[in-house]
Enzyme design. Structure first.
Site, short mmCIF file in Angstrom:
data_model
loop_
_atom_site.label_atom_id
_atom_site.label_comp_id
_atom_site.label_asym_id
_atom_site.label_seq_id
_atom_site.Cartn_x
_atom_site.Cartn_y
_atom_site.Cartn_z
N LYS A 110 0.83 -1.21 0.00
CA LYS A 110 0.00 0.00 0.00
C LYS A 110 0.87 1.26 0.00
O LYS A 110 0.62 2.19 -0.76
CB LYS A 110 -0.90 0.00 1.25
CG LYS A 110 -1.61 1.31 1.49
CD LYS A 110 -2.45 1.27 2.74
CE LYS A 110 -1.73 1.59 4.02
NZ LYS A 110 -1.39 3.02 4.20
N ASN A 111 1.88 1.27 0.85
CA ASN A 111 2.67 2.50 1.01
C ASN A 111 3.62 2.76 -0.16
O ASN A 111 4.20 3.84 -0.26
CB ASN A 111 3.44 2.48 2.33
CG ASN A 111 2.51 2.72 3.51
OD1 ASN A 111 1.33 2.99 3.33
ND2 ASN A 111 3.04 2.59 4.72
N ARG A 169 -4.23 10.63 4.79
CA ARG A 169 -3.21 11.68 4.84
C ARG A 169 -2.26 11.65 3.65
O ARG A 169 -1.72 12.68 3.26
CB ARG A 169 -2.39 11.55 6.12
CG ARG A 169 -3.20 11.69 7.38
CD ARG A 169 -2.28 11.56 8.56
NE ARG A 169 -1.14 12.43 8.39
CZ ARG A 169 -1.12 13.72 8.70
NH1 ARG A 169 -2.18 14.27 9.24
NH2 ARG A 169 -0.05 14.45 8.50
N CYS A 203 -4.50 13.20 13.50
CA CYS A 203 -4.40 11.78 13.18
C CYS A 203 -4.34 11.02 14.49
O CYS A 203 -3.80 11.53 15.48
CB CYS A 203 -3.13 11.58 12.37
SG CYS A 203 -2.69 9.87 12.12
N ARG A 261 1.55 14.59 13.28
CA ARG A 261 1.84 14.39 11.85
C ARG A 261 1.72 15.65 11.00
O ARG A 261 0.86 15.75 10.11
CB ARG A 261 0.96 13.27 11.29
CG ARG A 261 1.21 11.95 11.99
CD ARG A 261 0.49 10.83 11.38
NE ARG A 261 1.15 10.28 10.20
CZ ARG A 261 0.68 9.24 9.52
NH1 ARG A 261 -0.43 8.68 9.88
NH2 ARG A 261 1.32 8.79 8.49
N PRO A 262 2.56 16.63 11.27
CA PRO A 262 2.53 17.85 10.46
C PRO A 262 3.10 17.60 9.05
O PRO A 262 3.65 16.52 8.79
CB PRO A 262 3.45 18.80 11.23
CG PRO A 262 4.38 17.92 11.98
CD PRO A 262 3.62 16.66 12.29
N VAL A 263 2.94 18.59 8.15
CA VAL A 263 3.50 18.45 6.79
C VAL A 263 4.52 19.55 6.53
O VAL A 263 4.82 19.87 5.39
CB VAL A 263 2.40 18.44 5.71
CG1 VAL A 263 1.58 17.15 5.79
CG2 VAL A 263 1.50 19.67 5.79
N ASP A 271 5.19 0.74 11.86
CA ASP A 271 3.96 0.10 11.38
C ASP A 271 3.85 -1.36 11.80
O ASP A 271 2.85 -2.01 11.50
CB ASP A 271 3.87 0.21 9.85
CG ASP A 271 3.49 1.62 9.41
OD1 ASP A 271 3.14 2.45 10.26
OD2 ASP A 271 3.55 1.90 8.19
N ILE A 322 9.04 6.98 16.46
CA ILE A 322 8.59 7.77 15.32
C ILE A 322 7.39 8.66 15.67
O ILE A 322 7.40 9.85 15.42
CB ILE A 322 8.20 6.85 14.13
CG1 ILE A 322 9.34 5.88 13.79
CG2 ILE A 322 7.80 7.68 12.90
CD1 ILE A 322 10.54 6.47 13.09
N ARG A 360 -8.58 -0.32 5.19
CA ARG A 360 -7.76 0.70 4.52
C ARG A 360 -6.45 0.11 4.02
O ARG A 360 -5.87 0.63 3.08
CB ARG A 360 -7.41 1.83 5.51
CG ARG A 360 -8.56 2.72 5.84
CD ARG A 360 -8.07 3.89 6.63
NE ARG A 360 -6.92 4.50 5.96
CZ ARG A 360 -6.07 5.33 6.52
NH1 ARG A 360 -6.24 5.69 7.77
NH2 ARG A 360 -5.07 5.84 5.85
C1 UD1 Z 1 4.69 6.95 6.23
C2 UD1 Z 1 3.79 5.75 6.12
C3 UD1 Z 1 3.30 5.34 7.50
C4 UD1 Z 1 4.48 5.11 8.44
C5 UD1 Z 1 5.42 6.33 8.44
C6 UD1 Z 1 6.69 6.10 9.22
C7 UD1 Z 1 2.77 6.01 3.94
C8 UD1 Z 1 1.56 6.31 3.15
N1 UD1 Z 1 2.66 6.08 5.28
O1 UD1 Z 1 3.91 8.02 6.77
O2 UD1 Z 1 2.55 4.13 7.38
O3 UD1 Z 1 4.00 4.90 9.74
O4 UD1 Z 1 5.80 6.65 7.09
O5 UD1 Z 1 7.38 5.01 8.73
O6 UD1 Z 1 3.81 5.68 3.41
N2 UD1 Z 1 7.03 14.71 10.31
C9 UD1 Z 1 7.16 16.06 10.58
N3 UD1 Z 1 6.92 16.94 9.57
C10 UD1 Z 1 6.57 16.54 8.31
C11 UD1 Z 1 6.46 15.17 8.04
C12 UD1 Z 1 6.70 14.26 9.07
O7 UD1 Z 1 7.47 16.44 11.70
O8 UD1 Z 1 6.38 17.39 7.44
C13 UD1 Z 1 7.27 13.72 11.39
C14 UD1 Z 1 6.03 12.86 11.71
O9 UD1 Z 1 5.15 13.51 12.59
C15 UD1 Z 1 6.67 11.63 12.29
C16 UD1 Z 1 7.97 11.50 11.49
O10 UD1 Z 1 8.24 12.79 10.94
O11 UD1 Z 1 6.97 11.83 13.64
C17 UD1 Z 1 7.96 10.49 10.38
O12 UD1 Z 1 6.82 10.71 9.57
P1 UD1 Z 1 6.82 10.36 8.02
O13 UD1 Z 1 7.97 9.48 7.70
O14 UD1 Z 1 6.66 11.62 7.24
O15 UD1 Z 1 5.48 9.53 7.90
P2 UD1 Z 1 4.45 9.51 6.69
O16 UD1 Z 1 5.16 9.71 5.40
O17 UD1 Z 1 3.30 10.39 7.01
#
Ligand code: UD1
Length: 433
Positions: free
Chosen positions: A22-23, A98, A122, A127-129, A317, A339, A409
């Site tokens: 999926k990912n 997300r 979430c 989980r910010p971007v 995960d 994480i 999902r």
């Molecule tokens: C992806 C996976 C999810 C998995 C995660 C960590 C997909 C669709 N989802 O989620 O299943 O649990 O990787 O392996 O592939 N962070 C920030 N700012 C950002 C982005 C992330 O602070 O802009 C932080 C997050 O809150 C978290 C960490 O970075 O603590 C890692 O998150 P990230 O690797 O970005 O996870 P996703 O890509 O959302």
């Protein structure tokens, strides 16, 4: 609402075929936005998130069809994105998944503008971007956040950057990798995530004509091209699905062969399960690599500690599923979540099933082996649900797992695959239980 009804206490024996990841599938689908030419993606798992991403792409001007492959656990998508006058990923879709944020980089790179809903909160943490947005801004994007949406535009093409991510992020690496593939100049991404799903996306982009160096390392060098073309690509096997079934066998006992998986993507889990007493063998099958896991009934499990970390560390995960296994191990296991800050919600539900555990901040302490007894439990997120299913397979009597839309999902045919190895598990419509 559907539920799963499980009669626990039966060992698992037989074979399970692992579906596509999926990912990996989600970013590969988003890559369809990078070209007007047809993209054919196969081995996509037949799960709700894939259908959601296809809806997002359709809302953004993509012609898309999904067809079932073979036994229906996988899908093939045929996509062609002509684009739309007003590319907008609406809140109604983004809030359910997300990963929709992954359309932002490709849209900006190809069309120079995009409107994408902010994903919001979430169940497993904030989980910010910000990491996605900071890098895009450095590439020349003008971002304005209002009314819950990111309004993004760029004058001309995105510009290459030499960028070190402040934190390792799977999604941010994927988003910026796609954006850089069509940007002007050579981008260097440092502290990039190493997850196998990123390797799969990069492989697809290369097949589409992108220039990427440093695959498999934390530094990716991407020389932007003016256009990318269509191709056919099969996504990699789902290491988290495979890991979930390995944990199910470790917890319940049995002997199961997983077909079509990639052991190299699962080293950290395989190592823990072997050290806790499971016998694991790998071999080349007719249809890809195979993993066999054996734990004979009566054979004791040893407790092991685990800390979740970015790949190649132990995956967050699989943390919930591993915790379910550790409830059956002799001794104390300390599980650290490195994480996400709020990813132990399954712990209380496991306790209701009889697990002996405590959580303290980002650590969980599990004392085993505990005798689990069935009850009704409620899932809070995708992987938490999988942990409750594993615990239900162990527990004496009947366990009902509620809110399984979370499971749907991310797991293709979970109950059918488990039935195939002897589990007594059934999906029941909400009104019937
Ligand atoms: C992806 C996976 C999810 C998995 C995660 C960590 C997909 C669709 N989802 O989620 O299943 O649990 O990787 O392996 O592939 N962070 C920030 N700012 C950002 C982005 C992330 O602070 O802009 C932080 C997050 O809150 C978290 C960490 O970075 O603590 C890692 O998150 P990230 O690797 O970005 O996870 P996703 O890509 O959302």
């Amino acid at each position: 609402m559907d539920r799963l009804v499980i009669q626990g206490g039966h060992s698992l024996r037989g074979r399970i075929r692992v579906s596509g990841a999926k990912n990996a599938a989600l970013p590969c689908l988003a890559a369809a936005l990078l070209t007007p030419e047809p993209l054919v993606l196969s081995n996509l798992p037949a799960v709700a998130d894939i259908r959601t991403m296809v809806k997002v792409l359709q809302a953004l001007g993509t012609e898309a069809t999904l067809e079932a492959e073979g036994d229906g656990f996988e899908l093939t998508a045929k996509l062609a994105c002509a684009g739309s006058d007003d590319p907008k990923a609406p809140y109604e879709l983004v809030k359910t998944m997300r990963a929709s944020i992954l359309v932002l980089g490709p849209l900006l790179a190809r069309f120079g503008r995009a409107t994408v809903s902010l994903p919001g909160g979430c169940a497993i943490g904030a989980r910010p971007v910000n990491l996605h947005l900071e890098a895009l801004e450095r590439m020349g994007a003008i971002l304005e956040i209002s009314h819950g949406y990111i309004h993004a535009s760029v004058k001309g093409r995105l510009k290459a950057i030499d960028h070190a991510f402040e934190k390792v992020s799977v999604g941010a690496t994927e988003n910026i990798l796609m954006a850089a593939a069509l940007a002007e100049g050579t981008t260097i991404l440092r502290n990039a995530a190493l997850e196998p799903e990123i390797g799969d996306l990069a492989q697809l982009l290369v097949e589409m004509g992108a220039h990427i160096e440093g695959l498999g390392t934390g530094t990716l060098t991407i020389t932007g091209v003016e256009r990318l073309h269509g191709c056919e690509h099969a996504v990699i096997a789902d290491r988290i699905e495979a890991g979930t079934y390995l944990c199910a066998v470790a917890a319940t006992c049995g002997d199961v062969v997983l077909d079509r998986c990639e052991p190299e993507h699962l080293r950290s889990l395989l190592d823990l399960l072997e050290r806790s007493g499971c016998v694991i063998t790998e071999r080349e099958g007719q249809d890809g690599r195979q993993l066999r896991i054996q734990r004979e009934c009566g054979q004791k499990l040893r407790s092991k500690d685990a800390t979740t970390l970015p790949f190649p560390g132990f995956p967050t995960d699989l943390q919930a599923q591993f915790m379910a296994v550790m409830t059956q191990a002799c001794g104390i296991s300390v599980i650290n979540e490195g994480i996400f800050e709020n990813r132990f919600q399954h712990a209380m539900e496991l306790e209701r099933l009889g697990a002996n555990l405590r959580t303290d901040g980002r650590a969980a302490i599990v004392a085993g082996p505990a005798e689990l007894t069935g009850c009704t439990v409620m899932a809070t997120d995708l992987r938490a649900s999988a942990a409750l299913v594993i615990a239900g397979l162990v527990a004496k009597g009947e366990t009902i797992v509620d809110r399984i839309y979370h499971l749907d999902r991310g797991y293709a045919g979970l109950e059918k695959k488990l039935q195939g190895v002897g589990a007594r598990i059934e999906r029941v419509g909400g009104g019937k239980v």
